[in-house]
Design a protein around this motif. Structure first.
Motif, PDB file in Angstrom:
ATOM      1  N   PRO A  62       0.688  -1.263  -0.162  1.00  0.00           N
ATOM      2  CA  PRO A  62       0.066   0.117   0.094  1.00  0.00           C
ATOM      3  C   PRO A  62       0.783   1.412   0.117  1.00  0.00           C
ATOM      4  O   PRO A  62       0.108   2.478  -0.062  1.00  0.00           O
ATOM      5  N   LEU A  63       2.154   1.258   0.182  1.00  0.00           N
ATOM      6  CA  LEU A  63       2.969   2.233   0.144  1.00  0.00           C
ATOM      7  C   LEU A  63       2.839   3.166  -0.767  1.00  0.00           C
ATOM      8  O   LEU A  63       2.734   4.709  -0.851  1.00  0.00           O
ATOM      9  N   VAL A  64       2.718   2.675  -2.114  1.00  0.00           N
ATOM     10  CA  VAL A  64       2.328   3.359  -3.436  1.00  0.00           C
ATOM     11  C   VAL A  64       1.504   2.548  -4.062  1.00  0.00           C
ATOM     12  O   VAL A  64       1.275   1.383  -3.753  1.00  0.00           O
ATOM     13  N   GLU A  65       0.635   3.144  -4.708  1.00  0.00           N
ATOM     14  CA  GLU A  65      -0.733   2.299  -5.396  1.00  0.00           C
ATOM     15  C   GLU A  65      -0.113   1.376  -6.309  1.00  0.00           C
ATOM     16  O   GLU A  65       0.717   1.455  -7.125  1.00  0.00           O
ATOM     17  N   THR A  66      -0.453   0.036  -5.745  1.00  0.00           N
ATOM     18  CA  THR A  66       0.073  -1.045  -6.525  1.00  0.00           C
ATOM     19  C   THR A  66      -1.170  -1.890  -6.965  1.00  0.00           C
ATOM     20  O   THR A  66      -1.943  -2.468  -5.980  1.00  0.00           O
ATOM     21  N   ASP A  67      -1.369  -2.201  -8.088  1.00  0.00           N
ATOM     22  CA  ASP A  67      -2.385  -3.102  -8.559  1.00  0.00           C
ATOM     23  C   ASP A  67      -2.290  -4.494  -8.025  1.00  0.00           C
ATOM     24  O   ASP A  67      -1.386  -5.203  -8.203  1.00  0.00           O
ATOM     25  N   MET A  68      -3.172  -5.171  -7.269  1.00  0.00           N
ATOM     26  CA  MET A  68      -2.964  -6.409  -6.829  1.00  0.00           C
ATOM     27  C   MET A  68      -2.848  -7.635  -7.528  1.00  0.00           C
ATOM     28  O   MET A  68      -2.174  -8.422  -7.729  1.00  0.00           O
ATOM     29  N   THR A  69      -3.723  -7.586  -8.716  1.00  0.00           N
ATOM     30  CA  THR A  69      -4.052  -8.655  -9.765  1.00  0.00           C
ATOM     31  C   THR A  69      -2.693  -8.717 -10.372  1.00  0.00           C
ATOM     32  O   THR A  69      -1.939  -9.733 -10.865  1.00  0.00           O
ATOM     33  N   ILE A  70      -2.250  -7.519 -10.833  1.00  0.00           N
ATOM     34  CA  ILE A  70      -1.080  -7.371 -12.036  1.00  0.00           C
ATOM     35  C   ILE A  70       0.091  -7.819 -11.075  1.00  0.00           C
ATOM     36  O   ILE A  70       1.126  -8.519 -11.639  1.00  0.00           O
ATOM     37  N   PHE A  71       0.286  -7.206  -9.854  1.00  0.00           N
ATOM     38  CA  PHE A  71       1.610  -7.467  -9.134  1.00  0.00           C
ATOM     39  C   PHE A  71       1.468  -9.228  -9.012  1.00  0.00           C
ATOM     40  O   PHE A  71       2.599  -9.654  -9.303  1.00  0.00           O
ATOM     41  N   PHE A  72       0.769  -9.734  -8.419  1.00  0.00           N
ATOM     42  CA  PHE A  72       0.964 -11.265  -8.080  1.00  0.00           C
ATOM     43  C   PHE A  72       1.145 -11.950  -9.345  1.00  0.00           C
ATOM     44  O   PHE A  72       1.823 -12.871  -9.510  1.00  0.00           O
ATOM     45  N   ARG A  73       0.343 -11.648 -10.455  1.00  0.00           N
ATOM     46  CA  ARG A  73       0.446 -12.181 -11.686  1.00  0.00           C
ATOM     47  C   ARG A  73       1.921 -11.969 -12.340  1.00  0.00           C
ATOM     48  O   ARG A  73       2.508 -12.975 -12.776  1.00  0.00           O
TER      49      ARG A  73
END
Length: 521
Positions: free
Chosen positions: A379-390
């Motif tokens: 959450p420290l910078v906006e991070t897309d959850m779906t794209i990050f883990f993929r």
């Protein structure tokens, strides 16, 4: 069109003796008989052939007049008598008393291939439980329910299914954000499918009224028909039932957290005793990983149903179910034992789930620290959850920190938000992650394959649903069909659909229906 009908619920449980369809308190009854309101000019927008097949219906059946008339509510199927369930519930933590199926009407129970299903129309008109509402539903919320129920199924998340989505041909007036500006919208009807629609609130209703006779009838019925593996008797039977519901609820929540799903309205009347997701209202998927996000405007101030609070709310709701079942058990300690185990059991299941998301096959002592540091970092910078883990699955054992960071940077909404401190924290985490995957014996390709089985590439982002709603409102259902097919294979690469593997566009950040949703539907 042939359905194999059974009427166990209405045959074995007490009915409301009155069939007057006006809002009222219904006593000592599990349901009220009520017929759907006939629609002006129904038309089928979309149907799930797979769900139809599970009920014994062919694709030809789905496109028949019988199907249209039955699942719009215009015709009552032979040897059936539609009904609405009586239940109560806690809404946003407060006792609400009798609620019930205010705009849902159960058509019947169907058996196919030794499995039993309840078919329920949502938006088919008022019932004795409608209170001040009209019992109808609008197209926008019906599209969201139809698409999401099926998307969740293909993601492997326990859920109700959706057989069909129809326009009623009628206009329905709604105040979309409760701002005092109501407007007419297209009416619609969804046919929902589940083993049953019995909720925590069904038991709460009778316990709150000290109607222990009906409470026991409902519990015995539920166990007999829906939990046949429970062979115990007496008090043990009800404890085994509660234990099973607790475990399936836990499993459901772990899956919500795995894919980043936020239900938005985890009231006890929206909790299924089957441990399946029901009542798709103002739901959403995390765009940027924010544990405090809730899609529900009604919950905007207190954020009771925020993403990070869903496990705790599940436990709170289970406490209410335990209170409702207590009169059948008359001993608090065994219920407390089950409830007290929820937290530690959830942590174990959550840890295993997160290991799978990170591609860690073996369990190591420091995995919890690695996972916790990641959830604090995201959450420290906006991070897309779906794209990050993929995209994390693309990181390989020999990658430098710069190469590894480059492989996940697509998930960041604004790389300029990185300061030196945040960059250092990412480098440190990636270093720990690299060390950790080096301890695994299987190859990079094997790890990627395993990660891609649990980290979806495609989820029903709110902006995607809203685009299909905007098009459907103009009579164009092509995007709805496209998204339905896309979401049937959420873990596949689908290179032809790469455009949907993208962060939320800027225009959707604050748009109604994309970031803000209400219970209005």
């Amino acid at each position: 069109m042939k359905l194999y009908i059974q009427n166990n619920f209405t045959t074995e449980l007490p009915a409301d003796p009155s069939e007057i369809n006006i809002p009222r308190q219904v006593e000592q009854a599990c349901f009220s008989y009520v017929e759907p309101k006939k629609t002006f000019n129904p038309s089928l927008i979309h149907a799930s052939v797979e769900v139809g097949n599970s009920l014994g219906l062919s694709e030809e059946d789905i496109h028949s007049d019988d199907f249209l008339n039955t699942f719009s509510g215009n015709t009552i199927y032979p040897k059936t008598k539609p009904y609405a369930l009586a239940y109560a519930g806690h809404q946003f933590g407060n006792w609400a008393g009798q609620l019930g199926d205010g705009r849902a009407i159960n058509l019947t129970e169907v058996v196919h291939n030794d499995k039993s299903y309840t078919l329920q129309l949502k938006g088919a008109g008022p019932t004795p439980y409608s209170r001040t509402a009209d019992g109808f539903a609008v197209l926008r919320s019906s599209i969201r329910e139809h698409l999401c129920a099926e998307a969740m199924h293909y993601l492997g998340v326990p859920t109700t299914r959706s057989l069909s989505l129809m326009l009623s041909g009628d206009q329905v007036i709604r105040d979309i954000l409760y701002t005092g500006n109501p407007a007419y919208e297209k009416g619609a009807i969804v046919c929902r499918v589940a083993p049953s629609f019995i909720r925590f609130g069904n038991f709460e209703l009778f316990a709150s009224r000290k109607d222990h006779t009906t409470l026991q009838l409902l519990a015995d019925y539920t166990i007999k028909h829906h939990f046949p593996n429970i062979k115990s008797e007496g008090v043990e039977k009800y404890l085994d039932f509660f234990q099973t519901v607790t475990q399936t609820t836990l499993d459901m929540i772990v899956n919500w957290q795995r894919v980043g799903f936020v239900h938005g309205v985890m009231n006890t009347d929206n909790m299924s005793i089957h441990g399946i997701t029901i009542d798709y209202g103002p739901y959403g998927w995390l765009e940027d990983y924010n544990p405090n996000w809730t899609p529900n405007t009604t919950d905007n101030q207190h954020k009771r149903y925020r993403f990070g609070n869903q496990p705790d709310i599940a436990l709170w709701n289970l406490y209410q179910l335990a209170n409702a079942l207590y009169p059948l058990i008359n001993e608090a300690k065994p219920l407390e034992t089950i409830l007290n185990a929820f937290g530690s059991d959830y942590q174990k299941e959550y840890l295993n789930m997160m290991r799978n998301k990170l591609g860690l096959k073996t369990a190591k002592a420091n995995d919890a620290i690695l996972i916790e540091s990641l959830t604090e970092l995201l959450p420290l910078v906006e991070t897309d959850m779906t794209i990050f883990f993929r995209n994390l699955s693309n990181v390989q054992k020999g990658d430098t920190l710069e190469v590894a960071l480059d492989k996940i940077k697509e998930a960041f909404y604004n790389e300029k938000a990185f300061n030196e401190s945040i960059l250092d924290k990412w480098h440190l985490w990636l270093e720990h992650y690299s060390n950790r995957i080096n301890q695994e014996l299987f190859s990079d390709n094997e790890r990627k394959e395993q990660m891609n089985l649990v980290n979806p590439k495609y989820v029903l982002r709110n902006y995607m649903a809203q685009l299909s709603i905007d098009a459907a409102d103009k009579g164009d259902y092509s995007l709805l069909n496209e998204l339905f097919e896309l979401l049937k294979k959420p873990y596949d690469e689908q290179s032809e659909n790469q455009k949907w593997f993208a962060k939320r566009p800027d225009w959707a950040r604050d748009k109604v229906g994309c970031s803000m949703l209400s219970c209005s539907s």
